[in-house]
Scaffold this active site. Sequence first.
Site, mmCIF file in Angstrom:
data_model
loop_
_atom_site.group_PDB
_atom_site.id
_atom_site.type_symbol
_atom_site.label_atom_id
_atom_site.label_comp_id
_atom_site.label_asym_id
_atom_site.label_seq_id
_atom_site.Cartn_x
_atom_site.Cartn_y
_atom_site.Cartn_z
ATOM 1 N N HIS A 1 -1.981 0.444 6.998
ATOM 2 C CA HIS A 1 -2.290 0.958 5.501
ATOM 3 C C HIS A 1 -1.765 2.259 5.540
ATOM 4 O O HIS A 1 -1.597 3.072 6.551
ATOM 5 C CB HIS A 1 -3.860 0.563 5.530
ATOM 6 C CG HIS A 1 -4.278 0.642 4.115
ATOM 7 N ND1 HIS A 1 -3.871 -0.036 2.970
ATOM 8 C CD2 HIS A 1 -5.175 1.507 3.272
ATOM 9 C CE1 HIS A 1 -4.427 0.397 2.035
ATOM 10 N NE2 HIS A 1 -5.236 1.300 2.045
ATOM 11 N N CYS B 1 0.849 -1.290 -0.118
ATOM 12 C CA CYS B 1 0.053 0.122 0.137
ATOM 13 C C CYS B 1 0.813 1.205 -0.058
ATOM 14 O O CYS B 1 0.633 2.203 -0.466
ATOM 15 C CB CYS B 1 -0.998 0.126 1.236
ATOM 16 S SG CYS B 1 -0.129 0.174 2.728
ATOM 17 N N ASP C 1 -7.496 6.240 -2.200
ATOM 18 C CA ASP C 1 -6.771 5.046 -1.796
ATOM 19 C C ASP C 1 -6.238 4.326 -3.043
ATOM 20 O O ASP C 1 -7.012 3.432 -3.670
ATOM 21 C CB ASP C 1 -7.464 4.197 -1.065
ATOM 22 C CG ASP C 1 -6.806 2.947 -0.350
ATOM 23 O OD1 ASP C 1 -5.616 2.770 -0.772
ATOM 24 O OD2 ASP C 1 -7.436 2.355 0.359
#
Length: 677
Positions: A460, A416, A476
């Site tokens: 994350h 991520c 995201d």
Amino acid sequence: MKKILVPLPFYAGCWLVIMVAVMSIAHVPQLPLWSIIFSVMTLAWSWLVLQQKVKPISALMKHLVMAIVIIATLVSAISADGLAGLSTLLVTGSMLKLLETRTRRDGWVLVLASCFATAVSFLFNQTMLSALLGLISIVVIFCALVSMHSFGEYKKQPFNAAFVKPLRRSSALLVQSLPMMIVLFVVFPRIGPLWSVEYKNGAAKTGLSESISPGQVGRLTRSDAVAFRVSFEGDQPPPRQDRYWRAMTLSRFDGEQWFMDDFLRREATVAPSGTRSENRYQYQVIAEPSANPWLFLLDYPTQVSGEQIQLASNKTTRAIKPLDNRFTYQASSVVSDRFFQTELKWAERYTAVPNGGNPKTRALVAQWREQRLSHSEIIEQIYNLFNRSFRYTLSPPVLVADQQDAFLFDTQAGFCEHFASATAYMLRLAGIPARLVGGYQGGEWNAYESYMLVRQFEAHAWVEYWQQGEGWIRLDPTAFVAPERIEQSFDQLFGDDTNFAADSAASLIRWEKRWSWVGDLRLRYDAVNYRWHRWILGYHETQQLLLSDWLSGKNRLALIALVVLPVSVFLAVTLWWLLRKKDHYLNARSRDIEKVSRLLEQKDGRLRRKKEETLRRYLERVVAYYPELAAVAPAWLTAYERLEYLPQGKTASPLQKTYTFAYRHFYRGAKRLSAKR
């Protein structure tokens, strides 16, 4: 005058070995390997010495072992984290003392050391299992004390007297202390320590740090440690795709790492701005120790309450000091993908990029700018770029120079933070204010206690960019490449990956796909632990509310009467119970004689046994009154006298059975005759 050193009874020595062994178990996670091996060898050697299977260690060998252990302990303490060296010192010191324990005074020293070591173990672990182990340690310590001061300590006692009776007596002492413990726990106020040391326990070794770089967040997937637990008002958590837990906002970029802006970290608390959504959640968070000050809140927080908490304008929430212990706070959030602000301050901070580096990425973004693409069109270009051949992986290749170019044009595989860093960098090159956000995404709902469990592997990173008239909007990029990461639980998605929870070899999560009952067992255990943390370890907060409700509006005399009077009454009753006049007997046989005397006295007061009267003389008077007892009295008398004058070192087990049979036979006869006349 020279003091007489009382030797230890055999079974007292056995209890001391057991006591040191149980005490040491709680410190095993903090002990170096050599200390564990030394402790096991010492316990085994001491037990064999008690069994007379080996000889005690010689004085020369004892001094040699002591010197080696002291040097090893000092070396371990220097390299240990926090107070872990204290565990090594206490355990190895107790083991050395055990090697030379021969007298009751040595036993007292071991008992005091074990009491202190048991208390110290709670510095490292305060779970329900550690509390149970601490309780067992206290029971064993009491057993050692009872056996050291028991009657007949110079004789080898039968198993029942040596193990069962001390265990029964120590348990009774603890049960008697329970009412006082409960009163003190509920009423006595929690006060700060008079002195303290800075301590960071083992739980602080994992978690987010103050900066994010490619590969850093991905390393947390190797840990299944708990980050925090959340309980929601009404037991209604947000949908999985909306579970973005904000921990830090990073706006400063040096070309490789993203850092929390120094100015924003020192920013004072301000009132939160408004938002367009009304999907509001009220919840309580119990954060695990992390040695970091930031807290975890559902995006976007509107209010947070707790001791010494700051909520900054960038929605970053932090405690005034690092979390070295569990930390509880309440918050309110409005779930949304954007945070509305009318004006962007310090816009240059969110568009700044280092001069030079990553020429391919710069050229790509320059093409977009030449095409005069809008913000939404640039984001669409990034979406299309990631959707071509990029893949989401827990073990991405290492990036060296020009990391953004290497990721976007060479490896095209990452976690991520790789996607978030590249996206924020490209947005800034395009002149769009952007920043990185670090935290957690997801969470496992535990229906047994109605709370959410968030673990380290759910760490994350995502992006926020500024849109005029809209404010900060969440973006995201992980959802571009692997939308299942947001929609599914992390452990179900990557449970088969070799890097998942690799640092937790005994993790139950890795076995849940094979045996479903393992997951159910894990959730049940965690639910019990959560209740323990919330209602026992976190009781001080509930106590403050209770005392505030009880004592509000009352004058000083009423406060004294309400708090002091019940405690005083309880103490008075307890002291009366403990100090009341009781019959004291030399042993169980003396109590048997007194029981017969009271039975016969009810029929005729002349049959009361006189204080100076022996059993032989007393039975002569009883038989004169009850001739029917002449047949059973001699057997009881003979068994009694043989036990009373038993030579030292001889076992009493066979005679005890004979005595018990003879006494009961006599007592039943006396009771029958007493009822007739």
